[in-house]
Enzyme design. Structure first.
Site, PDB file in Angstrom:
ATOM      1  N   HIS A   1      -3.297  -3.738  -6.638  1.00  0.00           N
ATOM      2  CA  HIS A   1      -2.682  -3.698  -5.132  1.00  0.00           C
ATOM      3  C   HIS A   1      -1.871  -2.562  -4.835  1.00  0.00           C
ATOM      4  O   HIS A   1      -2.081  -1.616  -4.109  1.00  0.00           O
ATOM      5  CB  HIS A   1      -2.311  -4.943  -4.656  1.00  0.00           C
ATOM      6  CG  HIS A   1      -2.642  -6.252  -5.143  1.00  0.00           C
ATOM      7  ND1 HIS A   1      -3.844  -6.698  -4.488  1.00  0.00           N
ATOM      8  CD2 HIS A   1      -2.184  -7.191  -6.251  1.00  0.00           C
ATOM      9  CE1 HIS A   1      -4.162  -7.817  -4.996  1.00  0.00           C
ATOM     10  NE2 HIS A   1      -3.490  -8.217  -6.084  1.00  0.00           N
ATOM     11  N   ASP A   2      -0.495  -2.496  -5.408  1.00  0.00           N
ATOM     12  CA  ASP A   2       0.213  -1.346  -5.130  1.00  0.00           C
ATOM     13  C   ASP A   2      -0.148   0.071  -5.361  1.00  0.00           C
ATOM     14  O   ASP A   2       0.090   0.979  -4.736  1.00  0.00           O
ATOM     15  CB  ASP A   2       1.606  -1.608  -5.861  1.00  0.00           C
ATOM     16  CG  ASP A   2       2.166  -2.970  -5.406  1.00  0.00           C
ATOM     17  OD1 ASP A   2       1.733  -3.469  -4.291  1.00  0.00           O
ATOM     18  OD2 ASP A   2       3.003  -3.444  -6.037  1.00  0.00           O
TER      19      ASP A   2
ATOM     20  N   PHE B   1       1.037 -12.320  -0.708  1.00  0.00           N
ATOM     21  CA  PHE B   1       2.245 -12.670  -1.417  1.00  0.00           C
ATOM     22  C   PHE B   1       3.390 -12.058  -0.694  1.00  0.00           C
ATOM     23  O   PHE B   1       4.569 -12.459  -0.305  1.00  0.00           O
ATOM     24  CB  PHE B   1       2.362 -12.135  -2.917  1.00  0.00           C
ATOM     25  CG  PHE B   1       3.717 -12.440  -3.248  1.00  0.00           C
ATOM     26  CD1 PHE B   1       4.202 -13.487  -3.684  1.00  0.00           C
ATOM     27  CD2 PHE B   1       4.438 -11.384  -3.592  1.00  0.00           C
ATOM     28  CE1 PHE B   1       5.397 -13.643  -4.246  1.00  0.00           C
ATOM     29  CE2 PHE B   1       5.478 -11.295  -3.999  1.00  0.00           C
ATOM     30  CZ  PHE B   1       6.418 -12.487  -4.535  1.00  0.00           C
ATOM     31  N   ASN B   2       3.324 -10.577  -0.444  1.00  0.00           N
ATOM     32  CA  ASN B   2       4.411  -9.877   0.192  1.00  0.00           C
ATOM     33  C   ASN B   2       4.918 -10.277   1.647  1.00  0.00           C
ATOM     34  O   ASN B   2       6.009 -10.261   1.864  1.00  0.00           O
ATOM     35  CB  ASN B   2       4.135  -8.279   0.258  1.00  0.00           C
ATOM     36  CG  ASN B   2       4.108  -7.621  -1.069  1.00  0.00           C
ATOM     37  OD1 ASN B   2       4.739  -8.199  -2.280  1.00  0.00           O
ATOM     38  ND2 ASN B   2       3.568  -6.280  -1.378  1.00  0.00           N
TER      39      ASN B   2
ATOM     40  N   ASN C   1       8.302 -10.045  -6.820  1.00  0.00           N
ATOM     41  CA  ASN C   1       7.754 -10.538  -8.144  1.00  0.00           C
ATOM     42  C   ASN C   1       8.442 -11.433  -9.003  1.00  0.00           C
ATOM     43  O   ASN C   1       8.252 -12.271  -9.587  1.00  0.00           O
ATOM     44  CB  ASN C   1       6.927  -9.493  -8.789  1.00  0.00           C
ATOM     45  CG  ASN C   1       5.761  -9.056  -8.005  1.00  0.00           C
ATOM     46  OD1 ASN C   1       5.048  -9.801  -7.488  1.00  0.00           O
ATOM     47  ND2 ASN C   1       5.616  -7.723  -7.861  1.00  0.00           N
TER      48      ASN C   1
ATOM     49  N   ASP D   1       3.219  -2.732  -9.316  1.00  0.00           N
ATOM     50  CA  ASP D   1       4.183  -1.570  -8.931  1.00  0.00           C
ATOM     51  C   ASP D   1       4.321  -0.932  -9.899  1.00  0.00           C
ATOM     52  O   ASP D   1       4.546   0.580  -9.588  1.00  0.00           O
ATOM     53  CB  ASP D   1       5.467  -2.470  -8.451  1.00  0.00           C
ATOM     54  CG  ASP D   1       5.489  -3.570  -7.518  1.00  0.00           C
ATOM     55  OD1 ASP D   1       5.816  -3.408  -6.349  1.00  0.00           O
ATOM     56  OD2 ASP D   1       5.212  -4.570  -8.031  1.00  0.00           O
TER      57      ASP D   1
ATOM     58  N   ASP E   1       8.996  -3.859  -5.994  1.00  0.00           N
ATOM     59  CA  ASP E   1       9.540  -4.906  -6.907  1.00  0.00           C
ATOM     60  C   ASP E   1       8.735  -4.988  -8.215  1.00  0.00           C
ATOM     61  O   ASP E   1       8.001  -5.891  -8.405  1.00  0.00           O
ATOM     62  CB  ASP E   1       9.513  -6.404  -5.901  1.00  0.00           C
ATOM     63  CG  ASP E   1       8.002  -6.675  -5.674  1.00  0.00           C
ATOM     64  OD1 ASP E   1       7.110  -5.839  -5.512  1.00  0.00           O
ATOM     65  OD2 ASP E   1       7.612  -7.882  -5.326  1.00  0.00           O
TER      66      ASP E   1
ATOM     67  N   THR F   1       5.769  -1.721  -1.453  1.00  0.00           N
ATOM     68  CA  THR F   1       4.885  -2.342  -2.129  1.00  0.00           C
ATOM     69  C   THR F   1       5.370  -3.593  -2.602  1.00  0.00           C
ATOM     70  O   THR F   1       5.254  -4.291  -3.570  1.00  0.00           O
ATOM     71  CB  THR F   1       4.713  -1.415  -3.442  1.00  0.00           C
ATOM     72  OG1 THR F   1       5.604  -1.427  -4.020  1.00  0.00           O
ATOM     73  CG2 THR F   1       4.078  -0.201  -3.110  1.00  0.00           C
TER      74      THR F   1
HETATM   75  C1  BDR Z   1       1.315  -7.928  -3.884  1.00  0.00           C
HETATM   76  O1  BDR Z   1       2.146  -9.201  -4.618  1.00  0.00           O
HETATM   77  C2  BDR Z   1       2.740  -8.817  -5.772  1.00  0.00           C
HETATM   78  O2  BDR Z   1       2.476  -9.709  -6.528  1.00  0.00           O
HETATM   79  C3  BDR Z   1       2.168  -7.459  -6.042  1.00  0.00           C
HETATM   80  O3  BDR Z   1       3.134  -6.345  -6.823  1.00  0.00           O
HETATM   81  C4  BDR Z   1       1.738  -6.691  -4.630  1.00  0.00           C
HETATM   82  O4  BDR Z   1       2.779  -5.921  -4.253  1.00  0.00           O
HETATM   83  C5  BDR Z   1      -0.028  -8.422  -3.926  1.00  0.00           C
HETATM   84  O5  BDR Z   1      -0.298  -9.581  -3.124  1.00  0.00           O
HETATM   85 CA    CA Z   2       4.588  -5.348  -5.416  1.00  0.00          CA
END
Ligand code: BDR
Ligand code: CA
Length: 339
Positions: free
Chosen positions: A247-248, A173-174, A42, A18, A13, A131
């Site tokens: 993160h991703d 978040f994800n 996102n 990403d 996303d 991701t």
């Molecule tokens: C995840 O949430 C999104 O904002 C980032 O792209 C990542 O996949 C981190 O918590």
């Molecule tokens: Ca992401």
């Protein structure tokens, strides 16, 4: 003898991290990208799709012909909730305006397309690197249940087993965006590796690395550097550090170099009902439930090795400078010499 590249689908996303993850994927000869599938997260789905197309076109080469598919525009069981704060900035890419994509989105729905890839490949051939919210992947496993036995593995960026969340105090978040999907995937029986905030927050990319990428000045390195700078500025305001989690990209690194992380096998699930804990990843590391492990959870990371891995791959694959830009970053130069 070198191994054949793993065939992967990237479900994403974009989103800044990403975007960096996609750059890293195409800088990793260990991976053979079947396609890029998209899901709302996102930013809204239209923006995510447009970003994915632009990013792949910017990378060029095989990326420019990789199928990019539209997936779900929101969770299956609840309303879409975009982040409260615009973490990823304008366009979801930190205000970095990429050239418009020159080709259209691939026809068909992402979920059916992934299923076709899995059926058309040998058993255990396809790895999904996810991701984003797990809506597409849960839908795949639900509507095409026999893909479960044919998938090699799902590598997920999501969750925070032992660390605080970033969407809420408990949830990442994800997983928070589509907890039912995350739960469905964790309990699906498909081999699963989880790269959550437990490790991504320990492997920060400093502002100096963003500046090295910007100074390199090639199209991809410069875009990556400017996006990372946006994230660092946000991190600096919120966490008082001049560095950011990517993160991703760490999830991609985990698929290529699992040895960069430490892993704990555990039965995991995702809280879907809690008043304050919705979307929280629950990991039974001490075997309290008596249930057998269904995931490998990343619990540690060699932060410096990841930093070097990411920067070296980006500069070597996309950099404009003959020395790959390493000379302008003393830390990386030292690491290069250590190799
Ligand atoms: C995840 O949430 C999104 O904002 C980032 O792209 C990542 O996949 C981190 O918590
Ligand atoms: Ca992401």
């Amino acid at each position: 003898m070198s191994r054949a590249p793993s065939r992967v689908v990237i479900d994403c996303d974009p989103g800044i991290d990403d975007a960096i993850a996609l750059f890293l994927v195409y800088a990793s000869p260990e991976l053979d990208v079947a396609g890029v599938t998209t899901v709302a997260g996102n930013v809204g789905l239209d923006q995510v799709v447009d970003n994915a197309l632009r990013l792949c076109d910017l990378v060029g080469g095989p990326a420019a012909t990789t199928p990019v598919l539209r997936g779900h525009a929101g969770p299956l069981a609840r309303a879409l909730r975009q982040p409260d704060e615009p973490v990823h900035g304008a366009y979801g890419l930190g205000g970095v305006e990429l050239p418009a994509a020159v080709r259209p989105v691939h026809p068909g729905h992402a979920v059916d397309w992934i299923a076709d890839q899995v059926y058309d490949s040998g058993p255990g051939e396809i790895t999904v690197i996810a991701t984003a919210p797990l809506t597409n992947i849960a839908a795949l496993l639900h509507t095409h249940p026999d893909t479960r036995e044919r998938l090699r593995e799902i590598v997920v960026m999501g969750g925070a087993a032992f660390a605080p969340g970033n969407a809420t105090p408990a949830a990442e978040f994800n997983f928070h965006a589509d907890p039912e999907a995350a739960r469905y995937v964790t309990e699906s029986g498909v081999p699963l590796r989880i790269v959550g905030l437990d490790v991504t927050r320990k492997a920060l990319t400093p502002l100096t690395d963003a500046d090295v990428l910007i100074a390199d000045g090639a199209p991809v390195t410069s875009a990556a550097g400017r996006m990372l700078r946006h994230l660092v500025e946000r991190y600096a305001r919120r966490h008082k550090v001049r560095a950011c989690a990517v993160h991703d990209a760490l999830a991609v690194a985990a698929a290529v170099r699992p040895d960069l992380l430490e892993w704990t096998d555990a039965w995991v699930t995702v809280e879907c009902a809690g008043e304050f804990t919705r979307g929280a990843l629950v990991a039974d590391v001490h075997g309290r439930t008596g249930l057998p492990p269904n995931a490998r959870v990343a619990t540690g990371v060699d932060a410096q090795a990841f930093r070097t891995f990411l920067m070296t791959r980006l500069l070597d694959r996309y950099g404009a400078h003959p020395d790959g830009g390493h000379a302008s970053n003393p830390d990386l130069l030292t690491d290069q010499r250590r190799k």
